[in-house]
Enzyme design. Structure first.
Site, mmCIF file in Angstrom:
data_model
loop_
_atom_site.group_PDB
_atom_site.id
_atom_site.type_symbol
_atom_site.label_atom_id
_atom_site.label_comp_id
_atom_site.label_asym_id
_atom_site.label_seq_id
_atom_site.Cartn_x
_atom_site.Cartn_y
_atom_site.Cartn_z
ATOM 1 N N CYS A 91 0.932 -1.134 0.063
ATOM 2 C CA CYS A 91 0.054 0.010 -0.038
ATOM 3 C C CYS A 91 1.001 1.284 -0.200
ATOM 4 O O CYS A 91 1.863 1.291 0.669
ATOM 5 C CB CYS A 91 -0.929 -0.056 1.354
ATOM 6 S SG CYS A 91 -2.088 1.482 1.476
ATOM 7 N N HIS A 133 -9.116 -3.409 -2.730
ATOM 8 C CA HIS A 133 -7.976 -2.684 -1.538
ATOM 9 C C HIS A 133 -8.459 -1.255 -1.522
ATOM 10 O O HIS A 133 -8.493 -0.792 -0.483
ATOM 11 C CB HIS A 133 -6.610 -2.987 -2.232
ATOM 12 C CG HIS A 133 -5.621 -2.297 -1.158
ATOM 13 N ND1 HIS A 133 -4.917 -2.617 -0.540
ATOM 14 C CD2 HIS A 133 -5.339 -0.796 -1.425
ATOM 15 C CE1 HIS A 133 -3.981 -2.068 0.060
ATOM 16 N NE2 HIS A 133 -4.116 -0.560 -0.502
ATOM 17 N N GLU A 134 -8.692 -0.571 -2.514
ATOM 18 C CA GLU A 134 -8.994 0.814 -2.705
ATOM 19 C C GLU A 134 -10.448 0.950 -2.066
ATOM 20 O O GLU A 134 -10.557 2.009 -1.273
ATOM 21 C CB GLU A 134 -9.005 1.354 -4.149
ATOM 22 C CG GLU A 134 -7.600 1.262 -4.783
ATOM 23 C CD GLU A 134 -6.435 1.728 -3.799
ATOM 24 O OE1 GLU A 134 -6.630 2.897 -2.992
ATOM 25 O OE2 GLU A 134 -5.321 1.088 -3.919
ATOM 26 N N HIS A 137 -10.235 1.072 1.509
ATOM 27 C CA HIS A 137 -9.664 2.508 2.071
ATOM 28 C C HIS A 137 -10.918 3.497 2.343
ATOM 29 O O HIS A 137 -10.985 4.332 3.320
ATOM 30 C CB HIS A 137 -8.677 3.355 1.023
ATOM 31 C CG HIS A 137 -7.444 2.665 1.234
ATOM 32 N ND1 HIS A 137 -6.678 3.085 2.368
ATOM 33 C CD2 HIS A 137 -6.498 2.195 0.305
ATOM 34 C CE1 HIS A 137 -5.449 2.886 2.278
ATOM 35 N NE2 HIS A 137 -5.290 1.949 1.147
#
Length: 168
Positions: A91, A133-134, A137
């Site tokens: 990351c 993953h994004e 966030h």
């Protein structure tokens, strides 16, 4: 276009849920452009708005090795996923740190593009993992949250030492 500062682990913005984008205006379009520039200059494949201190639900992704396939996703969501696999990921908010994360290998994600059109994307393998993953966030979830306690604690300890030395 301007390069933005990427927030590193420990910054409170990374642990706050992002709010939905209500209007796609020139500010959002310029921010998306700046985020792409920032992501490319950091050799990343994805960047979420909270990683640059903007608590809005959008992210940019480009897993193309030639960096010619950028996707700007506004208010993205995972619609479905199948076949979980474990693979190493890192990351931009954790430079130099990696861990094995279990994610869907295939997903369908929905989002709004910069023209205000609703889109769906079927993603596999690396793109599917990057999207998950994004989107994590945007929900204040970080890749280390998926790691075993011992691995997460090891990373946190190393980051603490880097902070003490002024390297973080």
């Amino acid at each position: 276009m301007a390069k933005l500062k990427i927030k590193k682990y420990g910054d409170p913005a990374l642990r706050k849920r992002a709010e939905a984008v209500s209007e796609i205006n020139e500010i959002i379009k310029e921010l998306a452009s700046d985020m792409l520039e920032t992501m490319y200059s950091a050799s990343g494949v994805g960047l979420a708005a909270p990683q640059v201190g903007i608590l809005l639900r959008f992210c940019v992704i480009d897993v193309d090795p030639n960096k010619k396939s950028p996707i700007v996703m506004i208010n993205p969501e995972i619609i479905s996923g199948e076949n979980k696999i474990t693979a190493e990921e890192g990351c931009l908010s954790f430079p130099g740190f990696y861990g094995n994360v279990n994610r869907f290998e295939n997903i369908i994600a929905g989002y709004t593009d910069l023209n205000g059109n609703r889109q769906e994307i079927k993603a596999q393998n690396f793109l599917a993992k990057a999207l998950q993953h994004e989107i994590d966030h945007l929900d204040a979830k970080l890749f280390i949250d998926y790691l075993p306690d011992w691995k997460r604690e090891s990373i946190e300890k190393k980051i603490k030492r880097k902070k003490k030395a002024g390297d973080w």
